[in-house]
Design a protein around this motif. Structure first.
Motif, PDB file in Angstrom:
ATOM      1  N   CYS A   1       1.135  -1.903  -0.095  1.00 38.98           N
ATOM      2  CA  CYS A   1       0.091  -0.297  -0.051  1.00 38.98           C
ATOM      3  C   CYS A   1       0.975   1.165   0.477  1.00 38.98           C
ATOM      4  N   GLY A   2       1.936   1.403   0.586  1.00 41.35           N
ATOM      5  CA  GLY A   2       3.273   2.865   0.718  1.00 41.35           C
ATOM      6  C   GLY A   2       3.539   2.455  -1.196  1.00 41.35           C
ATOM      7  N   VAL A   3       4.143   1.724  -1.758  1.00 37.17           N
ATOM      8  CA  VAL A   3       3.888   1.859  -2.922  1.00 37.17           C
ATOM      9  C   VAL A   3       3.317   2.073  -3.689  1.00 37.17           C
ATOM     10  N   LEU A   4       1.772   2.020  -3.622  1.00 32.60           N
ATOM     11  CA  LEU A   4       0.814   2.107  -4.093  1.00 32.60           C
ATOM     12  C   LEU A   4       0.221   4.149  -4.185  1.00 32.60           C
ATOM     13  N   ALA A   5       0.425   3.907  -2.766  1.00 33.32           N
ATOM     14  CA  ALA A   5      -0.083   5.188  -2.481  1.00 33.32           C
ATOM     15  C   ALA A   5       0.256   6.454  -2.943  1.00 33.32           C
ATOM     16  N   LEU A   6       1.796   6.787  -3.266  1.00 35.00           N
ATOM     17  CA  LEU A   6       2.292   7.274  -4.150  1.00 35.00           C
ATOM     18  C   LEU A   6       1.627   7.337  -5.067  1.00 35.00           C
ATOM     19  N   VAL A   7       1.421   6.172  -6.226  1.00 37.37           N
ATOM     20  CA  VAL A   7       1.338   5.745  -7.298  1.00 37.37           C
ATOM     21  C   VAL A   7      -0.493   6.784  -7.320  1.00 37.37           C
ATOM     22  N   PHE A   8      -0.816   6.456  -6.516  1.00 38.50           N
ATOM     23  CA  PHE A   8      -2.314   6.505  -6.744  1.00 38.50           C
ATOM     24  C   PHE A   8      -3.034   7.946  -5.937  1.00 38.50           C
ATOM     25  N   ARG A   9      -1.465   8.504  -5.499  1.00 34.67           N
ATOM     26  CA  ARG A   9      -2.387   9.760  -4.337  1.00 34.67           C
ATOM     27  C   ARG A   9      -3.104   9.739  -3.049  1.00 34.67           C
ATOM     28  N   THR A  10      -3.156   8.521  -2.200  1.00 32.77           N
ATOM     29  CA  THR A  10      -3.916   8.444  -0.937  1.00 32.77           C
ATOM     30  C   THR A  10      -3.495   9.774  -0.796  1.00 32.77           C
ATOM     31  N   THR A  11      -4.490  10.133   0.528  1.00 30.58           N
ATOM     32  CA  THR A  11      -4.672  10.881   1.674  1.00 30.58           C
ATOM     33  C   THR A  11      -2.988  11.110   2.374  1.00 30.58           C
ATOM     34  N   PRO A  12      -2.026  12.555   2.578  1.00 30.95           N
ATOM     35  CA  PRO A  12      -1.111  12.515   3.033  1.00 30.95           C
ATOM     36  C   PRO A  12      -1.375  12.078   4.580  1.00 30.95           C
ATOM     37  N   GLY A  13      -0.395  10.816   4.696  1.00 32.16           N
ATOM     38  CA  GLY A  13      -0.600  10.367   6.408  1.00 32.16           C
ATOM     39  C   GLY A  13      -0.918   9.615   6.999  1.00 32.16           C
ATOM     40  N   MET A  14      -1.815   9.084   5.832  1.00 33.57           N
ATOM     41  CA  MET A  14      -3.138   7.686   5.742  1.00 33.57           C
ATOM     42  C   MET A  14      -1.714   6.691   5.939  1.00 33.57           C
ATOM     43  N   ILE A  15      -2.677   5.224   6.717  1.00 33.91           N
ATOM     44  CA  ILE A  15      -1.491   4.287   7.358  1.00 33.91           C
ATOM     45  C   ILE A  15      -2.850   3.152   7.189  1.00 33.91           C
ATOM     46  N   TYR A  16      -2.517   2.202   5.960  1.00 34.99           N
ATOM     47  CA  TYR A  16      -3.249   0.725   6.171  1.00 34.99           C
ATOM     48  C   TYR A  16      -2.821  -0.220   6.911  1.00 34.99           C
ATOM     49  N   GLY A  17      -3.530  -1.049   7.055  1.00 30.86           N
ATOM     50  CA  GLY A  17      -3.713  -2.422   7.522  1.00 30.86           C
ATOM     51  C   GLY A  17      -5.027  -3.257   7.163  1.00 30.86           C
ATOM     52  N   SER A  18      -5.501  -4.358   8.349  1.00 29.32           N
ATOM     53  CA  SER A  18      -6.289  -5.435   8.018  1.00 29.32           C
ATOM     54  C   SER A  18      -7.879  -4.514   9.307  1.00 29.32           C
ATOM     55  N   ARG A  19      -8.227  -5.067   9.155  1.00 31.23           N
ATOM     56  CA  ARG A  19      -9.545  -4.443  10.414  1.00 31.23           C
ATOM     57  C   ARG A  19      -9.967  -5.594   9.977  1.00 31.23           C
ATOM     58  N   ALA A  20     -10.597  -6.040  12.018  1.00 32.06           N
ATOM     59  CA  ALA A  20     -11.155  -7.371  11.570  1.00 32.06           C
ATOM     60  C   ALA A  20     -12.888  -7.662  11.196  1.00 32.06           C
TER      61      ALA A  20
ATOM     62  N   SER B   1      -5.500   3.891  14.347  1.00 29.62           N
ATOM     63  CA  SER B   1      -4.431   3.676  15.758  1.00 29.62           C
ATOM     64  C   SER B   1      -3.121   3.537  15.328  1.00 29.62           C
ATOM     65  N   ARG B   2      -2.976   3.511  14.234  1.00 30.26           N
ATOM     66  CA  ARG B   2      -1.548   3.330  12.827  1.00 30.26           C
ATOM     67  C   ARG B   2      -1.762   4.614  12.344  1.00 30.26           C
ATOM     68  N   VAL B   3      -2.624   5.669  11.940  1.00 31.31           N
ATOM     69  CA  VAL B   3      -2.265   6.754  11.820  1.00 31.31           C
ATOM     70  C   VAL B   3      -2.017   8.128  12.805  1.00 31.31           C
ATOM     71  N   THR B   4      -2.887   7.524  13.995  1.00 30.86           N
ATOM     72  CA  THR B   4      -2.641   8.166  15.023  1.00 30.86           C
ATOM     73  C   THR B   4      -1.124   8.416  15.984  1.00 30.86           C
ATOM     74  N   THR B   5      -0.785   7.239  15.333  1.00 24.37           N
ATOM     75  CA  THR B   5       0.561   6.851  16.248  1.00 24.37           C
ATOM     76  C   THR B   5       1.836   7.906  14.627  1.00 24.37           C
ATOM     77  N   ASN B   6       1.603   7.351  13.703  1.00 26.98           N
ATOM     78  CA  ASN B   6       1.791   7.818  12.440  1.00 26.98           C
ATOM     79  C   ASN B   6       2.147   9.745  12.399  1.00 26.98           C
ATOM     80  N   LEU B   7       0.563  10.366  12.902  1.00 29.34           N
ATOM     81  CA  LEU B   7       1.151  11.869  13.080  1.00 29.34           C
ATOM     82  C   LEU B   7       1.689  12.194  14.736  1.00 29.34           C
ATOM     83  N   MET B   8       1.789  11.253  15.738  1.00 26.98           N
ATOM     84  CA  MET B   8       2.023  11.702  16.891  1.00 26.98           C
ATOM     85  C   MET B   8       3.675  11.434  16.610  1.00 26.98           C
TER      86      MET B   8
END
Length: 736
Positions: free
Chosen positions: A54-73, A317-324
């Motif tokens: 997702c990090g490489v694809l975030a640059l290619v497709f221009r996702t929101t700066p600072g967004m972090i992705y992962g699995s969700r239950a 939670s990962r977005v918050t960790t990244n921003l902080m």
């Protein structure tokens, strides 16, 4: 590009990866659980490489700066349900390699969810998705939490995978309970000295140490299994290989089966990702484009599914960790992906020694965290008993809360005993039923600006001129009915469509009977939207039940204490003060000179001194009564600072404000001119100097300085004319 921003992106991405890797060990295997214990490795690999891609694809497709992705239950359980359904499907069972077919179809479902997210972004329904009925979302999360608890029971009790429940009493390893308890406890209460370390890492390390310490004392036979050898490889793109092997016909036949599951993942993923945008907006000071985020994330998930990964969803939670940690650009997402890939490649040898009980303890904590505070508070409030609600006069609110809680429970039960897709569908139907039962009507009764409505505070002609010129920058939204999920979207749309330059928006909630959690979230979203534009939200006239509900359901500080006002008049006064302050007018704390008052307007300095000689100056401290109803009206007054409120008695000794006079404005002149008695009380608040002008002193000026007396009478006439003009203009605008 600065060194500090690069460092922040690197640290933020790495910190999010450290905290996220253990979660992928939990959520990844769930997605493929229908294929048996042997599929756990595949699930871990698919989940971790989705994060890495997702990090490489975030640059290619221009996702929101600072967004972090992962699995969700919830998404993982949707895939697990799909896998179980496919394993029972006749066509899949008849294929040469059923397990391989199911894996390919799961990845195809991920591709489908990406296409649907792309569609959501193209048709711009991101804003509408954010107002999906909150009880449905809470129920889905609660159902996922229960399913996660059930899935964790075996490792918590040290039971080997595949052991029938009927044989479990002899296969229990109770010491594993201690391992899970230590992990859960440290997730719940992380040690303060290690607060900079992701809490899940601390908890897993402590759980692992506990496992091996107990094994040394009791023997390894008294504990459950460890994760085992795990070789993480690059994704092998099984979907592409499966299609290439000539299985396209079977895939096409099963597409209708996949569609509901893909839609559920797309909706859940979109909602989860959109909830990550407000903290990013606050940290970056910019407004994020939710529809662009959905388009970019949809394209990313399309690629991830083709390459053999599970859905990449915005993770709060990962977005918050990244921003902080300082990660504010897309580089932080790239650093997160690189760190996740490195951890996957080089931490495999260490991962195999992790106790399953420790991982299950972490899963139990995240199951607990999935049940949001609003749902917990709602359950506690309802369990406290109906009588408390009746005593507080909140019977209607009690019924609405009970109905919302019933939807949450219904969705959770269906999610546990049915599947996530059915739960979401039934939840939406139940929410629609609630909408009908609430006898909803349009929430926004009317919208008008400060040109049409004014507070009871009487101001100087100069201030009134500013309010006339810029009154459109104060907007009043008058509401009526019930504020809940069926009416919240209209409220947000009205706020979003406001012209730039608005200083304050007042929600007049005098006619709002009740609200629910979705309505509270809408009010919070409106407050955040206005704050991002430099405007202020004010809530006026909310009854006790509505205010209690809004405060109880509030999940952040978007609705601050200063937002609340007793009635529309008080809110209008505060909004006018803010508008005047923006245009350079001093606050009431400033002390005016006599020459700055309306009584001394157009007087020369010498004439001002003539007037001053005939005034009685009073020094006032705190709150003081200047005159009362029934007193003789032989004087008029002007305050140098503070406010003077004109009050009349109402029921039970209370008093109602008729007007409030700003510093420098004449008051008490009606009885002064007519020679009649006072009809109301005048109470000074925050004044230090008040000038009294008796009628006998005016008569003396008429004898000694007739030109000065003529100017004073002209000022009195101008003051009365200005007030009448303001009243006439407000009436004319109200008739439009």
């Amino acid at each position: 590009m600065t060194t500090s921003s690069l460092r922040g992106d690197a640290v933020g991405g790495a910190s999010a990866a450290l905290g996220g890797l253990p979660l992928e060990l939990i959520y990844g295997p769930i997605a493929f659980s229908a294929l048996g214990a042997a599929s756990a490795q595949l699930g871990v690999q698919a989940a971790i490489w989705a994060c890495a891609l997702c990090g490489v694809l975030a640059l290619v497709f221009r996702t929101t700066p600072g967004m972090i992705y992962g699995s969700r239950a919830p998404a993982a359980f949707v895939l697990a349900t799909l896998g179980a359904a496919l394993m029972q499907h006749p066509q899949v069972a008849a294929s040469s390699h059923p397990a391989e077919t199911v894996v390919a179809l799961i990845f195809l479902c991920v591709c489908g969810s990406g296409l649907l997210q792309l569609l959501f972004g193209l048709v711009r329904i991101g804003t509408a998705l954010k107002f999906t009925p909150y009880p449905v979302l809470s129920g889905l999360m609660a159902g996922a939490a229960i399913l996660m608890v059930v899935a964790s029971l075996r490792p918590v009790l040290g039971i080997a995978d595949g052991t029938p429940w009927s044989d479990t009493p002899g296969a229990w390893h109770p010491a594993s309970l201690a391992v899970a308890a230590v992990t859960f406890g440290l997730c719940l209460r992380p040690p303060r000295p290690l607060k900079r370390v992701p809490f899940i890492l601390t908890a897993l390390a402590a759980g692992t140490l506990t496992h091996y310490a107990l094994a040394a004392v009791l023997g390894a036979g008294h504990l459950g299994a460890v994760l085992g050898a795990s070789e993480v490889q690059f994704p092998a793109a099984p979907l592409w290989q499966y299609l290439h092997a000539g299985n396209a016909a079977l895939i096409l036949e099963l597409l209708p089966t996949l569609l509901p599951y893909a839609l559920a993942i797309a909706a859940i993923g979109s909602l989860e990702s959109l909830t990550c945008l407000p903290p990013i907006e606050a940290a970056a000071g910019t407004r994020a484009d939710g529809d662009q985020e959905l388009r970019a994330q949809g394209l990313a998930n399309l690629c991830i599914g083709l390459l053999g990964g599970t859905p990449a969803i915005g993770n709060f939670s990962r977005v918050t960790t990244n921003l902080m940690s300082g990660g504010l650009t897309r580089r932080s997402t790239l650093c997160y992906s690189l760190a996740m890939a490195l951890l996957a490649l080089f931490a495999g040898a260490g991962i195999q020694w992790l106790p399953r009980a420790a991982i299950a303890g972490g899963a139990l904590f995240f199951a607990y965290a999935m049940i949001d505070d609003t749902t917990r508070r709602l359950a506690v409030r309802l369990l406290a008993g109906r009588e408390a609600g009746r005593d507080a006069g909140n019977a209607a609110q009690q019924r609405l809360q009970l109905a919302n809680f019933a939807v949450i429970v219904l969705v959770a039960v269906v999610a546990v005993f049915g599947d996530m897709v059915k739960a979401a569908g039934i939840g939406v139907i139940a929410a629609m039923f609630l909408f009908v039962l609430s006898n909803a009507k349009p929430l926004v009764r009317r919208t008008f600006t400060g040109e049409r409505a004014h507070s009871l505070r009487v101001r100087t002609p100069e201030a009134n001129a500013v309010l006339r010129q810029h009154g459109k920058d104060v907007v009043v939204i008058e509401m009526e009915g019930i504020l809940f999920f069926g009416t919240a979207e209209r409220l947000i749309r009205v706020v979003a469509e406001m012209e730039p330059g608005v200083v304050a928006v007042i929600f007049d909630m005098q006619r709002v009977r009740d609200t629910d959690s979705t309505g509270a979230r809408a009010v919070q979203q409106a407050a955040r939207t206005l704050a991002s534009r430099g405007a202020t939200l004010m809530i006026a006239g909310a009854n006790r039940a509505v205010e209690t509900a809004l405060r109880a359901f509030a999940a952040d500080n978007a609705i601050a204490d200063e937002c609340w006002h007793v009635d529309l008049d008080q809110a209008l006064e505060a909004a006018e003060d803010a508008l005047l302050a923006r245009h350079g007018f001093a606050h009431a704390e400033s002390v005016l000179q006599l020459g700055q008052t309306t009584l001394a307007a157009n007087l020369t300095p010498a004439e001002v001194e003539v007037l001053r000689a005939h005034l009685i100056e009073h020094e006032v401290g705190g709150t003081a009564t200047l005159f009362s109803a029934g007193d003789g009206g032989d004087s008029l007054y002007v305050a140098a600072n503070g406010l003077v409120n004109i009050l009349v008695p109402v029921k039970r000794g209370a008093r109602k404000r008729l007007a409030s006079f700003a510093p420098g404005v004449i008051f008490g002149e009606m009885a002064f001119i007519e020679g009649s008695r006072r009809s109301a009380d005048a109470e000074a608040a925050g004044c230090s100097i008040v000038w009294e002008f008796p009628r006998s002193r005016l008569e003396a000026i008429e004898r000694e300085h007739p030109a000065v007396a003529h100017k004073i009478m002209a000022n009195l006439a101008r003051s009365l004319s200005d007030r009448l003009r303001v009243t006439t203009r407000a009436l004319r605008l109200s008739w439009k």
